[in-house]
Design a protein around this motif. Structure first.
Motif, PDB file in Angstrom:
ATOM      1  N   PRO A  18       0.886  -1.326   0.104  1.00  0.00           N
ATOM      2  CA  PRO A  18       0.050  -0.014  -0.028  1.00  0.00           C
ATOM      3  C   PRO A  18       0.746   0.921   0.159  1.00  0.00           C
ATOM      4  CG  PRO A  18      -0.680  -1.406   1.759  1.00  0.00           C
ATOM      5  CD  PRO A  18       0.512  -2.161   0.947  1.00  0.00           C
TER       6      PRO A  18
ATOM      7  N   ARG B 278      -6.765   4.673   0.993  1.00  0.00           N
ATOM      8  CA  ARG B 278      -7.040   3.543   1.965  1.00  0.00           C
ATOM      9  C   ARG B 278      -8.507   3.027   1.894  1.00  0.00           C
ATOM     10  NH1 ARG B 278      -3.504   5.361   6.082  1.00  0.00           N
ATOM     11  NH2 ARG B 278      -1.640   5.570   4.677  1.00  0.00           N
TER      12      ARG B 278
ATOM     13  N   ASP C 252      -9.741   1.595  -1.233  1.00  0.00           N
ATOM     14  CA  ASP C 252      -9.443   0.334  -1.301  1.00  0.00           C
ATOM     15  C   ASP C 252     -10.185  -0.686  -0.426  1.00  0.00           C
ATOM     16  OD1 ASP C 252      -7.224   0.224  -2.775  1.00  0.00           O
ATOM     17  OD2 ASP C 252      -5.606   0.039  -1.042  1.00  0.00           O
TER      18      ASP C 252
ATOM     19  N   ARG D  89       1.867   1.732  -3.619  1.00  0.00           N
ATOM     20  CA  ARG D  89       0.945   2.274  -4.376  1.00  0.00           C
ATOM     21  C   ARG D  89       0.537   3.721  -4.034  1.00  0.00           C
ATOM     22  NH1 ARG D  89      -3.575  -0.074  -3.506  1.00  0.00           N
ATOM     23  NH2 ARG D  89      -3.315  -1.278  -1.767  1.00  0.00           N
TER      24      ARG D  89
END
Ligand code: DC
Length: 230
Positions: free
Chosen positions: A154, A180, A183, A157
């Protein structure tokens, strides 16, 4: 790697935001002479229309009606997809943060997804495509010839998304907490959550360069083309 004597493949690339799907899908499609379709851009176009028509992101029936009344068209180019909404070029606009947030919210609705999936199947069903998204290998093309699930750490990303946005001149930088949350929404929604298909090849791009990722995926595609021949 073009293989004119055989059936053109359907290649599905799924994974979370920032894993590198778009760039890889576009480069792979170019190498194969295939079309690259960014399914996320369709959810983005619908979110933009909802903003413009003042339709709430949680009003599923109104969103479905809006989708039926819209012309959402993707035009593959070497630099990614040109996005047309009711014949208007909204390629840049759909990358802005209000649309990004809206796309994440409209995509949780099963009936919206049904409409999108049907369009995506029409667009790619005859093969010769690399389609990227979240549910391509699981729902849109469960019989895709090649399924790749591309993931990355993460933190990496987030960095990649930031670089992408800087490069595209986006006004508002990516917000890590929002990324987040999107996601989380993708992975936990009831309708077609983001998850690898049972037969997908899992690829973690955290410590790989773009060229290395492309090389590995090309290896999988080449193998599939050879199998088609036997
Ligand atoms: O890939 P993207 O960031 O352009 O996708 C925009 C939004 O659409 C994202 O929140 C996830 C959703 N999406 C989806 O639910 N299913 C897809 N096949 C593609 C995107």
């Amino acid at each position: 790697m073009t293989d004119p004597t055989f059936r053109k493949l359907i290649i599905a690339i799924d994974g979370p935001a920032g894993a590198g799907k778009s760039t890889i899908a576009s480069r792979l499609a170019h190498k194969l002479g295939y079309a690259n379709l960014e399914s996320g851009a369709m959810y983005r176009a619908l979110a933009l229309k909802a903003i413009e028509w003042d339709v709430a992101f949680d009003d599923e029936p109104a969103l479905v009606q809006l989708a039926h009344d819209s012309r959402i068209h993707l035009e593959p180019t070497i630099a990614g997809n040109r996005v047309l909404l009711d014949r208007r070029d909204v390629t840049q606009r759909v990358r802005e943060s209000d649309v990004t947030e809206g796309a994440s919210r409209v995509s949780i609705h099963p009936k919206v997804r049904e409409w999108m999936v049907a369009r995506q199947q029409e667009m790619g069903g005859s093969g010769g495509i690399v389609m990227e998204g979240r549910d391509i290998g699981t729902v849109v093309f469960p019989h895709a010839d090649v399924k790749i699930f591309l993931d990355a750490d993460p933190v990496v990303r987030e960095q990649r998304r930031r670089q992408q946005e800087r490069a595209s001149g986006a006004a508002a930088p990516v917000n890590a907490a929002e990324l987040r949350e999107r996601d989380r929404r993708d992975r936990t929604r009831v309708a077609s959550p983001l998850q690898p298909a049972a037969d997908a090849v899992l690829l973690d791009s955290t410590s790989l360069s773009e060229d290395q990722v492309l090389e590995r995926i090309e290896g999988v595609v080449r193998q599939r083309m050879t199998q088609n021949r036997t």
